[in-house]
Structures are given as structure tokens and as C-alpha cells.
Design a protein around this motif. Structure first.
Motif, PDB file in Angstrom:
ATOM      1  N   GLU A   1       0.832  -1.206   0.000  1.00 53.72           N
ATOM      2  CA  GLU A   1       0.000   0.000   0.000  1.00 53.72           C
ATOM      3  C   GLU A   1       0.868   1.257   0.000  1.00 53.72           C
ATOM      4  O   GLU A   1       0.492   2.281  -0.585  1.00 53.72           O
ATOM      5  CB  GLU A   1      -0.929  -0.004   1.206  1.00 53.72           C
ATOM      6  N   ALA A   2       2.020   1.183   0.653  1.00 50.49           N
ATOM      7  CA  ALA A   2       2.939   2.317   0.618  1.00 50.49           C
ATOM      8  C   ALA A   2       3.355   2.605  -0.827  1.00 50.49           C
ATOM      9  O   ALA A   2       3.435   3.774  -1.241  1.00 50.49           O
ATOM     10  CB  ALA A   2       4.170   2.039   1.476  1.00 50.49           C
ATOM     11  N   ALA A   3       3.604   1.558  -1.601  1.00 51.00           N
ATOM     12  CA  ALA A   3       3.951   1.748  -3.016  1.00 51.00           C
ATOM     13  C   ALA A   3       2.821   2.459  -3.753  1.00 51.00           C
ATOM     14  O   ALA A   3       3.061   3.348  -4.586  1.00 51.00           O
ATOM     15  CB  ALA A   3       4.252   0.405  -3.662  1.00 51.00           C
ATOM     16  N   SER A   4       1.575   2.081  -3.442  1.00 47.64           N
ATOM     17  CA  SER A   4       0.427   2.722  -4.092  1.00 47.64           C
ATOM     18  C   SER A   4       0.331   4.191  -3.716  1.00 47.64           C
ATOM     19  O   SER A   4       0.187   5.071  -4.580  1.00 47.64           O
ATOM     20  CB  SER A   4      -0.873   2.002  -3.691  1.00 47.64           C
ATOM     21  N   VAL A   5       0.394   4.468  -2.409  1.00 50.26           N
ATOM     22  CA  VAL A   5       0.233   5.843  -1.940  1.00 50.26           C
ATOM     23  C   VAL A   5       1.380   6.720  -2.424  1.00 50.26           C
ATOM     24  O   VAL A   5       1.169   7.860  -2.875  1.00 50.26           O
ATOM     25  CB  VAL A   5       0.125   5.868  -0.396  1.00 50.26           C
ATOM     26  N   MET A   6       2.609   6.215  -2.333  1.00 49.07           N
ATOM     27  CA  MET A   6       3.760   6.998  -2.766  1.00 49.07           C
ATOM     28  C   MET A   6       3.713   7.284  -4.266  1.00 49.07           C
ATOM     29  O   MET A   6       4.041   8.397  -4.710  1.00 49.07           O
ATOM     30  CB  MET A   6       5.053   6.260  -2.406  1.00 49.07           C
ATOM     31  N   SER A   7       3.296   6.304  -5.043  1.00 44.87           N
ATOM     32  CA  SER A   7       3.217   6.511  -6.491  1.00 44.87           C
ATOM     33  C   SER A   7       2.110   7.487  -6.843  1.00 44.87           C
ATOM     34  O   SER A   7       2.304   8.410  -7.642  1.00 44.87           O
ATOM     35  CB  SER A   7       2.978   5.165  -7.192  1.00 44.87           C
ATOM     36  N   ALA A   8       0.946   7.296  -6.241  1.00 45.22           N
ATOM     37  CA  ALA A   8      -0.206   8.136  -6.570  1.00 45.22           C
ATOM     38  C   ALA A   8      -0.051   9.558  -6.048  1.00 45.22           C
ATOM     39  O   ALA A   8      -0.728  10.471  -6.535  1.00 45.22           O
ATOM     40  CB  ALA A   8      -1.479   7.513  -6.008  1.00 45.22           C
ATOM     41  N   SER A   9       0.819   9.763  -5.070  1.00 43.74           N
ATOM     42  CA  SER A   9       1.018  11.096  -4.500  1.00 43.74           C
ATOM     43  C   SER A   9       1.968  11.949  -5.341  1.00 43.74           C
ATOM     44  O   SER A   9       2.127  13.142  -5.070  1.00 43.74           O
ATOM     45  CB  SER A   9       1.566  10.978  -3.072  1.00 43.74           C
ATOM     46  N   ARG A  10       2.594  11.378  -6.328  1.00 42.88           N
ATOM     47  CA  ARG A  10       3.493  12.140  -7.188  1.00 42.88           C
ATOM     48  C   ARG A  10       2.700  13.035  -8.140  1.00 42.88           C
ATOM     49  O   ARG A  10       1.518  12.805  -8.397  1.00 42.88           O
ATOM     50  CB  ARG A  10       4.379  11.185  -8.007  1.00 42.88           C
ATOM     51  N   THR A  11       3.374  14.027  -8.683  1.00 41.00           N
ATOM     52  CA  THR A  11       2.768  14.817  -9.745  1.00 41.00           C
ATOM     53  C   THR A  11       2.682  13.953 -10.999  1.00 41.00           C
ATOM     54  O   THR A  11       3.331  12.903 -11.105  1.00 41.00           O
ATOM     55  CB  THR A  11       3.588  16.072 -10.044  1.00 41.00           C
ATOM     56  N   TRP A  12       1.904  14.400 -11.992  1.00 36.99           N
ATOM     57  CA  TRP A  12       1.793  13.622 -13.226  1.00 36.99           C
ATOM     58  C   TRP A  12       3.155  13.409 -13.893  1.00 36.99           C
ATOM     59  O   TRP A  12       3.465  12.271 -14.285  1.00 36.99           O
ATOM     60  CB  TRP A  12       0.824  14.298 -14.189  1.00 36.99           C
ATOM     61  N   PRO A  13       3.980  14.443 -14.027  1.00 37.21           N
ATOM     62  CA  PRO A  13       5.308  14.193 -14.638  1.00 37.21           C
ATOM     63  C   PRO A  13       6.154  13.221 -13.817  1.00 37.21           C
ATOM     64  O   PRO A  13       6.863  12.374 -14.380  1.00 37.21           O
ATOM     65  CB  PRO A  13       5.946  15.587 -14.683  1.00 37.21           C
ATOM     66  N   GLU A  14       6.092  13.339 -12.489  1.00 34.21           N
ATOM     67  CA  GLU A  14       6.867  12.428 -11.637  1.00 34.21           C
ATOM     68  C   GLU A  14       6.372  11.000 -11.777  1.00 34.21           C
ATOM     69  O   GLU A  14       7.177  10.048 -11.836  1.00 34.21           O
ATOM     70  CB  GLU A  14       6.768  12.877 -10.180  1.00 34.21           C
ATOM     71  N   LEU A  15       5.050  10.827 -11.839  1.00 26.81           N
ATOM     72  CA  LEU A  15       4.486   9.485 -11.986  1.00 26.81           C
ATOM     73  C   LEU A  15       4.868   8.889 -13.337  1.00 26.81           C
ATOM     74  O   LEU A  15       5.258   7.712 -13.423  1.00 26.81           O
ATOM     75  CB  LEU A  15       2.974   9.538 -11.835  1.00 26.81           C
ATOM     76  N   TRP A  16       4.771   9.674 -14.394  1.00 27.70           N
ATOM     77  CA  TRP A  16       5.123   9.182 -15.724  1.00 27.70           C
ATOM     78  C   TRP A  16       6.588   8.751 -15.777  1.00 27.70           C
ATOM     79  O   TRP A  16       6.926   7.716 -16.350  1.00 27.70           O
ATOM     80  CB  TRP A  16       4.844  10.268 -16.755  1.00 27.70           C
TER      81      TRP A  16
END
Length: 490
Positions: free
Chosen positions: A38-53
Motif C-alpha cells: 500500500e505504501a507503493a500505491s500511496v507513494m506513487s499516486a502522490s506524485r505529480t503527473w510528470p513524476e508518476l510518468w
């Protein structure tokens, strides 16, 4: 012949199952602490769109669709345990309702209600309904996609519905890669039970495969991400036969009911061809993906854990329901009692047997023993602004205590992290970049340091020993569940 009354009863069964699935998913979902996945989910989803991409091009690309959805969700509702798990609870309601619709379509209203309620409370559903991962959403898509397939096979439909099936099948793969195996299940079922429709199904399935090709190529490029499975002994009889969908207590009764239901449906195939087709479909759904993953794990590369086959949960529920009704019919034929009464009693006992597992899944340390929320609260209450925190670096990344700072950032706001080189949001990788704790100096740490260790004997850990060489001494030690927090000063 299907009457309007029959259809109304089936709709009512689906509604009841959906409400029960949603309620069971929500109940106590906020109690367990976040854990590594779940930490992976929250950390990934909390990024900005460019950071996530940027991150998805390096790691976790197969979860990109879920992370993008969760990014929007967090933007609206925040990142609390209740909030980020709520989509999974909603999906659990949809998968229970979809299971009822699936069973009712070929088995009637009573079977629909039984299968839907079993799906709502099945141990595997209880796990994925309160977890910020894509498993519940993928399973809901799988069962409704299968309902759509049955509708398409039963009568002539316009091409746009077949197109919807193809797009839905491709979307399912983007939500969770292993859902590609559902197309294999559908293909074998169509070949065996609806051979005349095989050509049209194959054409649209090929379209789905083309649409899903990009995520498959990305998964192949990032295949080393699941390399850790080579070091885990996940392929065991208990996992495959029991814990994949059930718990240790209910696994063998449910396994017996599955066998009874499948055999009874096959023996009565001339009298009840629809139930036989339902048993065939769900048996293929239960067995083929499991066999494929196990075979690939042995011959290609390890790729099995019990969670990866969560999308087969509706099939398990339907087969258990068939077993309940077959057992009731057998008992009614040998005793002065009506079959509906026996099936109701059996169902009540079975659902009651699922409840203890549901309760356990809603306890504070239910997620892999994680106690991060309690550890975060302890630091928040006792640490002073400017104090340093030294996080144990020995555990694997998904169990690292420093994830506390990522999923409960407000609790450690104002505290220093001297080992941090660059935070996860500024990196293409999933986790923080850090330096070794043994490289820390007294100047890095300051007057007081809080050492957060995972596992027993925290006072003898390398981190504590290093700080002792710098003149620090333990002033307090607090053990939670798997985490120990020590306060050290010079």
C-alpha cells in the motif's frame, strides 16, 4: 423459461450481495496500518503527473492505470487508510453483485443469492476489499466482463457490444496484467460450449490483445521487478489449495463443496444444461490461470503469489454455491426436509465460518504485521522539532521503517532524516535514495536521535552500535509489534 418474476428475483439477489460486499469491505477498513504494498500505491499516486510518468517508465508500469486513478482519488479525498481503501471496498460490492448476476444467469435466483453472498464474504475478498491495490477492481472487471460474454453468446448482439467486450478485456489487462489469462478462460469456454461463436469471439479477442500489447511489452521490459519471487517459497500446497481464496479453517469444507458442486452439475448436465455450462465456465476460470502461472513459474521464471490469482475469486464462489445447493438436494432426497431450508442452513453456517477471518483482517496489525501508524503516532507525540530519525535500513524496501515518513508524513514533519539523499518523489525509482547509517556522524545527528528498528533485539542492532561509538546512549525503548523505537542522546 425466464419470467419477469425470475429476473426481478435475480436483480434483488445481486443487489443484496452487492450491499453485503460493500458493507463488509468498508467495515473496519481504516483499522489496519498501511503496509509495504500500500505504501507503493500511496507513494506513487502522490506524485505529480510528470513524476508518476517518469517512474512508470522504470518501475511498476503494469500498475500505472491504478496509480493514475488513485492519483485523482487522493486529490479529491485524501490519502488516509479509509480513503485509499474505499475504491477496493466499492469494487468488492461490484464483484459480489457481478457474481450473483453470473450465477443467476445460468443457475436461477437462489443460486445467484448464494454465490453472491459467498463472494462477498470469501476470505480472499475480505483481504482485497480493504487494501489499496488493484486486485478488487480487477476482479470486479473480470466478473462483469464474463457476464457480458455470456450475454453475447446467448443471443445476437450488435457489434458495438462486442467492441465493448474487446475494450473491456484490454482495459482489464492494464488494471492487472494477469487478467490476460481471463481471455484464455473465455476462449476455452467458447470452444467447448459455444463453438459456433468461436470465430466471432476470436476476432474480438485478437483486437483486445492488440490493444493490450503496449502494457505487455512494458511488463516484459520490467520483468525483473518480480525477481524477488525467486527467493520466496510461495508455491506450496497450502497456498495453492487453501490460502489462494480461503483461510485454513474454511479451505477444506469449501474445497469439498467445490468438488461436490462440479460433479453434481456434470452428472445432471442433460437435465440442467445451463448449470453444467456454469460449472464448466467457473471450473476453467479456477483451474486454467492457476495452472498457467504455476507452469510458467517452474519453466520460465517465478511469478506466483496467492494475491495474483485474486481475479478467480468469483469462480470459487460460484462453485462453492453449486456445492451448497447440490448438498442440500442430496440431503432433501434422503430426509423429510425441503432443499431450500437445507441450503439456507448450510449457507448460514458457511458465512458464519467466514466471519472470524473478516474480523482478523480488520485488526491493527493485519497487514503483514505492519505497525507504522502506531510508530508514527509515537514519534509525533514524543520527538521534538529538529530531532533526527535513523530508520533501520536492513529490511527489504517494502518493509523499511522509513516508509513511515512517506505514508504518515505529518507525524514526522519537523524531524530530520540525516540518511536521506533524495526523496522518492524526485527520483525515477519507487523508493528514497539514502546513504548508509554507519556513515552518519554526530554532527549529522545532533543532540537527540530516534532509532526506528524492525525486528527483535533492536538495542543490539548495527545502527544502535554505531551511534554508541559516537557517544550516544539509549534513554528509552518502546516495542510496538514489529517495530521498536529507541531514543538516544549523547
Amino acid at each position: 423459461m425466464r419470467t419477469s418474476t425470475d429476473r426481478a428475483r435475480r436483480r434483488r439477489a445481486a443487489l443484496i450481495a452487492g450491499v453485503v460486499g460493500l458493507a463488509a469491505g468498508i467495515a473496519g477498513s481504516w483499522i489496519p496500518s498501511f503496509w509495504g504494498d500500500e505504501a507503493a500505491s500511496v507513494m506513487s499516486a502522490s506524485r505529480t503527473w510528470p513524476e508518476l510518468w517518469r517512474m512508470l517508465q522504470v518501475v511498476d508500469g503494469v500498475h500505472g492505470a491504478y496509480y493514475a486513478f488513485l492519483h485523482l482519488w487522493i486529490g479529491l479525498f485524501g490519502a488516509s487508510e479509509f480513503s485509499v481503501r474505499l475504491p477496493s471496498a466499492i469494487a468488492a460490492g461490484l464483484l459480489a453483485a457481478g457474481t450473483a448476476v453470473l450465477a443467476g444467469r445460468l443457475g436461477g435466483p437462489r443460486l445467484a443469492l448464494t454465490a453472491g453472498l459467498v463472494a462477498a464474504l470469501l476470505p480472499r475478498t475480505a483481504v482485497m476489499a480493504a487494501e489499496a491495490r488493484s486486485y478488487a477492481i480487477g476482479t470486479a472487471i473480470a466478473v462483469w466482463l464474463t457476464v457480458l460474454l455470456l450475454a453475447l453468446l446467448e443471443r445476437r448482439r450488435t457489434p458495438w457490444l462486442w467492441a465493448a467486450y474487446a475494450v473491456g478485456a484490454a482495459a482489464a489487462v492494464y488494471v492487472f496484467l494477469y487478467l490476460a489469462l481471463l481471455l484464455v478462460v473465455h476462449g476455452v469456454f467458447v470452444l467447448l460450449a459455444h463453438r459456433a461463436r468461436m470465430r466471432i469471439w476470436a476476432g474480438w479477442a485478437a483486437g483486445a490483445a492488440v490493444l493490450a500489447a503496449p502494457i505487455a511489452l512494458l511488463a516484459a521490459a520490467e520483468r525483473n521487478q518480480i525477481g524477488f519471487l525467486a527467493h520466496r517459497d510461495y508455491i506450496t500446497l497450502q497456498n495453492v489449495l487453501a490460502l489462494q481464496w480461503f483461510d485454513p479453517v474454511t479451505a477444506w469444507p469449501c474445497g469439498a463443496l467445490i468438488a461436490i458442486g462440479a460433479v453434481a452439475a456434470w452428472r445432471a448436465r442433460r437435465l440442467s444444461p445451463d448449470r453444467a455450462r456454469l460449472a464448466l465456465l467457473t471450473a476453467l476460470w479456477l483451474l486454467l490461470p492457476t495452472a498457467a502461472i504455476l507452469l510458467a513459474s517452474v519453466t520460465i521464471a517465478p511469478m506466483y503469489t496467492v494475491r495474483y490469482l485474486s481475479f478467480c475469486t468469483p469462480a470459487a464462489a460460484v462453485l462453492v454455491a453449486l456445492g451448497v445447493h447440490a448438498t442440500a438436494a442430496w440431503a432433501a432426497a434422503r430426509a423429510p426436509v425441503r432443499a431450500p431450508l437445507v441450503s439456507t442452513a448450510l449457507l448460514a453456517v458457511l458465512l458464519a465460518a467466514f466471519v472470524p477471518n473478516l474480523v482478523v483482517q480488520r485488526t491493527p496489525y493485519a497487514k503483514d504485521g505492519s505497525d507504522w501508524r502506531e510508530a508514527a503516532a509515537y514519534l509525533s507525540a514524543r520527538a521534538q522539532p529538529g530531532d533526527a530519525v535513523v530508520y533501520d535500513a536492513r529490511p527489504k524496501d517494502s518493509e523499511a521503517p522509513r516508509l513511515i515518513a512517506a505514508v504518515y508524513p505529518s507525524a514526522v514533519a519537523g524531524l530530520r532524516d540525516p540518511a536521506l539523499i533524495s526523496a522518492y518523489r524526485g527520483r525515477a525509482g519507487l523508493w528514497d535514495r539514502t546513504r548508509s547509517n554507519t556513515a552518519l556522524t554526530a554532527a549529522d545527528l545532533g543532540g537527540a536521535a530516534w532509532v526506528v528498528e524492525r525486528g527483535p533485539a533492536a538495542a543490539a542492532s548495527p545502527d544502535v552500535r554505531h551511534l554508541e561509538t559516537l557517544g550516544y546512549r539509549i534513554r528509552s525503548e518502546h516495542r510496538i509489534n514489529v517495530t521498536t523505537i529507541l531514543r538516544m542522546t549523547r
